[in-house]
Design an enzyme around this catalytic site. Structure first.
Site, PDB file in Angstrom:
ATOM      1  N   SER A  13       0.797  -1.224   0.000  1.00 50.80           N
ATOM      2  CA  SER A  13       0.000   0.000   0.000  1.00 50.80           C
ATOM      3  C   SER A  13       0.829   1.273   0.000  1.00 50.80           C
ATOM      4  CB  SER A  13      -0.948   0.012   1.205  1.00 50.80           C
ATOM      5  OG  SER A  13      -0.213  -0.050   2.412  1.00 50.80           O
ATOM      6  N   GLY A  15       5.176   3.069  -0.063  1.00 53.75           N
ATOM      7  CA  GLY A  15       6.623   2.925  -0.144  1.00 53.75           C
ATOM      8  C   GLY A  15       7.273   4.091   0.553  1.00 53.75           C
ATOM      9  N   ARG A  16       8.539   3.938   0.888  1.00 58.20           N
ATOM     10  CA  ARG A  16       9.264   5.035   1.528  1.00 58.20           C
ATOM     11  C   ARG A  16      10.749   4.884   1.277  1.00 58.20           C
ATOM     12  NH1 ARG A  16       8.314   2.485   6.736  1.00 58.20           N
ATOM     13  NH2 ARG A  16       8.926   0.316   6.445  1.00 58.20           N
ATOM     14  N   HIS A 237      13.770  -9.377  -0.919  1.00 61.10           N
ATOM     15  CA  HIS A 237      12.432  -9.767  -0.462  1.00 61.10           C
ATOM     16  C   HIS A 237      12.209  -9.127   0.896  1.00 61.10           C
ATOM     17  CE1 HIS A 237       9.311 -12.926   0.861  1.00 61.10           C
ATOM     18  NE2 HIS A 237       8.737 -11.988   0.119  1.00 61.10           N
ATOM     19  N   ASP A 238      11.117  -8.396   1.052  1.00 61.46           N
ATOM     20  CA  ASP A 238      10.923  -7.608   2.266  1.00 61.46           C
ATOM     21  C   ASP A 238      10.960  -8.452   3.539  1.00 61.46           C
ATOM     22  OD1 ASP A 238       8.454  -8.808   1.727  1.00 61.46           O
ATOM     23  OD2 ASP A 238       7.388  -6.916   1.431  1.00 61.46           O
ATOM     24  N   THR A 239      10.463  -9.686   3.476  1.00 66.13           N
ATOM     25  CA  THR A 239      10.507 -10.522   4.671  1.00 66.13           C
ATOM     26  C   THR A 239      11.941 -10.914   5.009  1.00 66.13           C
ATOM     27  OG1 THR A 239       8.331 -11.398   4.122  1.00 66.13           O
ATOM     28  CG2 THR A 239       9.584 -12.575   5.797  1.00 66.13           C
ATOM     29  N   THR A 260       1.124  -6.683   6.152  1.00 65.21           N
ATOM     30  CA  THR A 260       0.026  -7.104   5.279  1.00 65.21           C
ATOM     31  C   THR A 260      -0.074  -8.626   5.263  1.00 65.21           C
ATOM     32  OG1 THR A 260       0.296  -5.134   3.918  1.00 65.21           O
ATOM     33  CG2 THR A 260      -0.879  -6.989   2.935  1.00 65.21           C
ATOM     34  N   GLN A 305      -6.918  -4.446   7.368  1.00 62.93           N
ATOM     35  CA  GLN A 305      -6.805  -3.280   6.488  1.00 62.93           C
ATOM     36  C   GLN A 305      -7.979  -3.227   5.502  1.00 62.93           C
ATOM     37  OE1 GLN A 305      -3.026  -4.295   4.839  1.00 62.93           O
ATOM     38  NE2 GLN A 305      -1.826  -3.464   6.546  1.00 62.93           N
ATOM     39  N   GLY A 404       5.252  -3.590  11.064  1.00 62.22           N
ATOM     40  CA  GLY A 404       4.168  -2.675  11.417  1.00 62.22           C
ATOM     41  C   GLY A 404       3.203  -3.221  12.444  1.00 62.22           C
TER      42      GLY A 404
END
Length: 470
Positions: A13, A15-16, A237-239, A260, A305, A404
């Site tokens: 949803s 990015g930063r 990979h974010d995880t 998420t 969400q 998060g």
């Protein structure tokens, strides 16, 4: 003068771009740029706005110069499984279709005709998810075979951003493993598997480990942003990046990357590709330094969400928590991994329908609905913990929640209740921290991942979760 490192973290949803640096032994973070991410309907499919996302990355890099904090290096992490195809001139072919698109329906059965599921798991160690890259490619072959014929390279989404930044086409290990196309033994593409399913070998180059430099910013981009820096592949990979940030130096704990998606598991130095492991739907995804992230995917905060969004912004997350607590006598629970929850038109309708089919009381108001979701999520975490301990033959005392979801005190207390473990939360910016650690390890800031994790433990507020009724 501090050396700065830029982590670009893009989720489902938003990015930063966040800068990180070490100051008196403490890891400091500064958010420089935040932007929206969303799925759009293009050509009948749900797609990512890849070009806009890259323009946001560039905007973030420009902002670093405005702040007088140009980074030593930059790296990008995103979700897994999604990819783009490039032609021989490096131009993108087609759209970046998202994993939540319905095009992969039935593709698991098609792939199973070419390789039995048990053999596929034994070769790759990756759990069957209907949206894995292997099934996306099967869908592409069926709908647009001409795209595969035209393609010269396949890049996972963060690999593509690194290519746009540096001009180098590299396939990074942690994200590549989510494709279900990497051989668990060789830690490289399973070339025989590619032949078996009819995907051209020319699309891939040998896999690169996290920490590999991709080169420096392209000259034209350098002029555009006003500085030069190295492009370094983090655990893309974010995880994988989130797991790097778990503040447990020896890695001997269960982790829950809560966002998420909820990813719950342990780190291993050897994979488990047994039939027993496959039966429990555990996966052996790649991690930093060729560790294995032995974990289970659980639907996660996506359900919460989605309900909040569907209620039209009428309630805050705190409101929904309070209503769930007030409805604590409601006892209906659902399997949060039911396919009905992957991408429904209405999450509220999907939850009610699954409850109805199970013969349980159907939630009538937002409080009962949220109570059902919260308890069902925590219950699934407890079940996964027990499966981990059964499969590994050992007990764990601690569970570290990162990401998060660390902000959701109600869910974290329920997690302690359902798992029976000593639960710790933090860091919240886990994915960004892991991304930065990979770059800093590459630059010699830390001598090892264990030392980097010690810095995380000393730099962030790591809390122990109280019991639910305390």
């Amino acid at each position: 003068m501090a050396s700065y490192y830029a982590a670009v973290d893009i989720g489902a949803s938003s990015g930063r771009l966040i800068l990180g640096w070490l100051e008196d032994g403490t890891l400091r973070l500064r958010e420089v740029h935040r932007f929206q991410n969303r799925l759009v309907k293009t050509g009948g499919h749900l797609c990512w706005e890849i070009d806009r996302l890259f323009s946001e990355i560039v905007a973030g890099l420009k902002r670093c110069v405005e702040l007088g904090m140009p980074p030593q290096s930059v790296g990008v992490d995103t979700w897994g499984v999604d990819y783009v195809l490039l032609d021989k001139d490096g131009g993108r072919i087609g759209d970046a279709v998202a994993y939540r698109d319905g095009r992969t329906a039935g593709m698991d059965a098609e792939v199973a005709k070419l390789i039995p599921p048990e053999e596929l798991y034994a070769r790759t160690g990756i759990q069957k998810q209907p949206f894995n890259t292997i099934y996306q490619l099967a869908a592409l072959k069926k709908e647009h075979p001409e795209q595969l014929e035209q393609a010269a390279r396949l890049l996972m989404v963060p690999d593509y951003f690194h290519y746009l930044l540096s001009g180098a086409m590299k396939n990074e290990y942690t994200n590549a493993t989510t494709s279900q196309l990497v051989n668990i033994a060789s830690r490289d593409w399973d070339w025989e598997l590619l032949d078996l399913i009819g995907v051209p070998r020319r699309l891939f180059e040998p896999v690169s480990a996290p920490g590999t430099p991709a080169g420096r910013l392209r000259p034209e981009l350098r002029a555009q942003v006003g500085f030069d820096c190295e492009v370094v592949l983090p655990a893309t990979h974010d995880t994988a990046s989130a797991v790097m940030s778990v503040p447990c130096p020896d890695g001997d704990a269960i982790y829950l990357s809560s966002g998420t998606w909820s990813l719950i598991g342990i780190e291993r130095t050897t994979p488990d590709c047994s039939e027993k492991s496959r039966g429990k739907n555990f996966t052996n995804e790649g991690g930093y330094d060729y560790r294995y992230r032995y974990l289970k995917n659980i639907m996660g905060l996506w359900m919460i969400q989605s309900v909040k969004r569907e209620l039209g912004g009428k309630y805050t997350f705190d409101d929904l928590c309070d209503m769930a607590i007030a409805a604590d006598r409601f006892t209906t629970r659902v399997d949060v991994n039911a396919p009905e929850f992957l991408a429904p038109d209405s999450m509220i309708g999907a939850v009610r329908e699954v409850c109805r089919k199970s013969g349980q009381p159907v939630p009538n108001d937002p409080g009962e609905l949220m109570n059902c979701i919260y308890h069902s999520l925590a219950k699934s975490y407890g079940e996964a913990v027990r499966e981990i301990e059964t499969l590994t033959g050992r007990a764990y005392e601690d569970l570290h929640i990162v990401g998060g979801g660390t902000k959701d005190d109600y869910l974290n207390r329920l997690t302690r209740q359902y798992t029976g473990k000593r639960v710790h939360t933090g860091p919240t910016e886990a994915t960004v921290v892991g991304n930065l650690l990979a770059q800093m390890l590459r630059d010699g800031v830390f001598p090892s991942l264990s030392e980097a994790r010690r810095a995380v433990a000393n730099s962030f507020d790591i809390k122990e979760v109280r019991n639910y009724n305390e």
